[in-house]
Design a protein around this motif. Structure first.
Motif: not given
Ligand code: SF4
Ligand code: SF4
Length: 471
Positions: A22-39, A130-137
Motif C-alpha cells: 500500500a502507498q504511504k502518503k509522503i508529505y514533503p517539507r518545503a525547502v529553500t536553497g541554491r538547488f531549490a532556486r534552480w528547480r 499554500k492551501v493546507e500549509g507545510d508538512r506538519t500542518a
C-alpha cells in the motif's frame, strides 16, 4: 554497502500472500536553497515556454502550430511537411544523446529539475502548501476528522488543481488547433468533440500524475528510471551523504564539540528525509528511488550553517571521490572522462548538422508518382507518352509559381502545362504528361529526372523517375 533486509512473508487468512504494498502518503517539507532556486528556475522556464508559446504570433498565424488535419507543422518561419520527418528524427536523436550526456555527468539531472513529472508535481505541491500549509500542518489536517475547515481546504485545493490541469490540457490542445479559435469555441461552448476529449484527457493525466501519483510515477512507471543505471559509473556525480564525515550521527547542542562527544557532523535532525519527495533516507546510500532533486543538499546545508559546520555533508560527488577522498578539481578531472567527451563531441556535431540542414533547407518539396492506370501509350503526332502525378509542396508563406522540366532521354519533353501555381503553405497534385518521339528510345525502363524550380525565387528540386518504353 547497503544491506537489504529480508522480511519473512506473512500469509493472509486465506493462505495467500499479496505482493502489493500500500502507498504511504509522503508529505514533503518545503525547502529553500541554491538547488531549490534552480528547480524553480526550470519550472518557470519550461512553463513560460509551454503556456506562452501557443499565444505567440508569427506574421498572420500562430508561431508554433502542429496542424495535423492539414499535415503542416508551423514553427516560427518554417513550414514543415510530413516529408520533413527527418528533422524530428534528428531532434529526437539530439534529445536522447543530451540525456545520455547529462546522465553520465551528473546522474538524474533531468529527473530532478526538468522532467514534466517533477515540474508539475512541484507546482501542485506549491498549491497544496499554500492551501493546507507545510508538512506538519498537512499531516495534522489529514489526521483529523472531517470538519468544515478541512472540507473547505480540500475542496479549494482540488478546485485550484483542477483549474491548473484544465489550463494545461487546453494549452496542449492549443499546439494542434489554433488557440485563438479554440478559446472562442470554448467561450461559445462549441468546441469540437476531439478537442474536448484531448483537453480532458491531458488535464486528467496532469491532475492524476502531479496531484496523486507523484513519486509513484518515478519509482514504478518511468522507463527512463529503469535503464539509466546503465549510464552511471563510479565517476558519475550523484547526490550522496558523506558517511565518513557524518557518522556516528546524533543530537547535540550547537555549542558542543562533536569530537569530544565522539559524534560525526550529522545531527540526526531527519530534515533530509522530511524534504525528500520520494520519502527515502539518503543516509542509507545510493537508492534507485532518488530522483536527484537535491532537496536534501539544500536542507542539510541549512543545518550545517546553523551548527557552524562546513557545508556539503550531503553533496554532489562521485562514488570514487567518496572512497578516495578526492578534492573538487580531481573529481572534475574524472567526471570529464572519455565517454563524456565522446558524447559531447557527437552531440555538438549533431546539433551543428541539424541547424545547418534546417538553415539550408529548400522551401519546396516534390513527390513523383507514376500513373498506374496508363503506363505508356502512343498519342497523336507519333509520340510515346507516360503520365505522372507530381505533388508540389510550397513550404513558404507566399504564393509561388513553379516550372517543371525534365531530362534523361533525347527529345523528352513536358507535353502538359509546365508551370504550376501553388498557394502559401499549400501542396498541389499536378498531372504531368511526358512525351518522346516514337522509336527514339529502346524498349525498357529509362531513368529520367524531373526538375521543379520556383520562378523568381531560389528554390530548386530534382526528383528521379522512370520512363517506360514498351516492346
Ligand atoms: S539533514 Fe543533514 S544533519 Fe540532518 S539528518 Fe540529514 S544528514 Fe543529518
Ligand atoms: S534523496 Fe535527496 S536528492 Fe534524492 S530524491 Fe530525496 S531529497 Fe531528492
Amino acid at each position: 554497502m547497503k544491506v537489504i533486509p529480508i522480511v519473512a512473508a506473512v500469509p493472509g487468512e486465506d493462505g495467500t500472500q499479496s505482493l502489493y504494498e500500500a502507498q504511504k502518503k509522503i508529505y514533503p517539507r518545503a525547502v529553500t536553497g541554491r538547488f531549490a532556486r534552480w528547480r524553480w528556475a526550470f519550472v518557470w522556464l519550461t512553463q513560460v515556454v509551454f503556456y506562452g508559446l501557443p499565444w505567440l504570433e508569427w506574421g498572420n498565424r500562430q508561431a508554433v502550430l502542429f496542424d495535423l488535419a492539414a499535415r503542416r507543422f508551423y514553427i516560427f518561419g518554417w513550414v514543415l511537411y510530413p516529408q520533413d520527418f527527418i528533422y524530428l528524427t534528428g531532434l529526437l536523436v539530439v534529445s536522447a544523446l543530451s540525456l545520455f550526456l547529462f546522465t553520465a555527468v551528473a546522474g538524474r539531472l533531468w529527473c530532478g529539475f526538468a522532467c514534466p513529472q517533477t515540474v508539475y508535481t512541484e507546482m501542485f505541491l506549491w498549491i497544496e502548501r499554500k492551501v493546507e500549509g507545510d508538512r506538519t500542518a498537512r499531516m495534522k489536517l489529514d489526521g483529523q476528522p472531517l470538519t468544515l475547515e478541512k472540507l473547505v481546504k480540500k475542496w479549494f485545493k482540488h478546485l485550484l488543481w483542477f483549474m491548473l490541469a484544465m489550463w494545461t490540457g487546453f494549452t496542449f490542445v492549443g499546439y494542434f488547433t489554433p488557440i485563438d479559435d479554440l478559446m472562442l469555441e470554448f467561450l461559445q461552448t462549441r468546441m469540437g468533440s476531439w478537442e474536448v476529449f484531448w483537453v480532458f484527457f491531458y488535464a486528467f493525466a496532469t491532475y492524476g500524475n502531479a496531484g496523486f501519483l507523484r513519486e509513484q510515477v518515478c519509482k514504478y512507471m518511468c522507463p527512463y528510471a529503469r535503464f539509466q543505471s546503465a549510464m552511471f559509473d563510479k565517476d558519475t556525480l550523484i547526490i550522496s551523504y558523506d558517511a565518513a564525515r557524518g557518522e556516528p550521527r546524533g543530537a547535540r547542542s550547537r555549542q558542543a564539540d562533536p569530537a569530544t562527544l565522539g559524534l560525526g557532523a550529522c545531527v540526526d535532525c531527519s530534515l533530509c528525509v522530511q524534504v525528500c519527495p520520494t520519502g527515502i533516507d539518503i543516509r542509507q546510500g545510493l537508492q534507485y528511488e532518488c530522483i536527484g532533486c537535491a532537496g536534501c543538499i539544500d536542507v542539510c546545508n541549512g543545518v550545517m550553517d546553523k551548527m557552524g559546520y562546513q557545508r556539503g555533508l550531503i553533496r554532489f560527488t562521485t562514488q570514487n571521490a567518496l572512497k578516495q577522498g578526492w578534492d573538487e578539481s580531481r573529481i572534475w578531472r574524472h567526471v570529464l572522462r572519455p565517454r563524456v567527451l565522446l558524447y559531447a563531441a557527437v552531440l555538438g556535431a549533431l546539433c551543428f548538422a541539424l541547424a545547418l540542414s534546417l538553415a539550408l533547407r529548400t522551401p519546396l518539396k516534390v513527390d513523383v508518382v507514376r500513373d498506374r492506370a496508363a503506363l505508356s501509350r502512343i498519342v497523336a503526332g507519333g509520340k510515346l507518352e507516360n503520365v505522372y502525378r507530381l505533388q508540389v509542396m510550397n513550404a513558404t508563406e507566399q504564393p509561388q509559381k513553379y516550372r517543371i522540366t525534365v531530362t534523361g532521354l533525347p527529345g523528352l519533353a513536358v507535353a502538359s502545362e509546365s508551370e504550376v501555381a501553388v498557394g502559401p503553405a499549400e501542396s498541389r497534385w499536378v498531372a504531368v504528361r511526358l512525351q518522346v518521339p516514337y522509336g527514339s528510345a529502346a524498349p525498357g525502363s529509362h531513368p529520367i529526372q524531373f526538375q521543379v524550380e520556383a520562378l523568381g525565387a531560389d528554390a530548386h528540386v530534382s526528383e528521379k523517375a522512370a520512363f517506360l518504353v514498351p516492346r
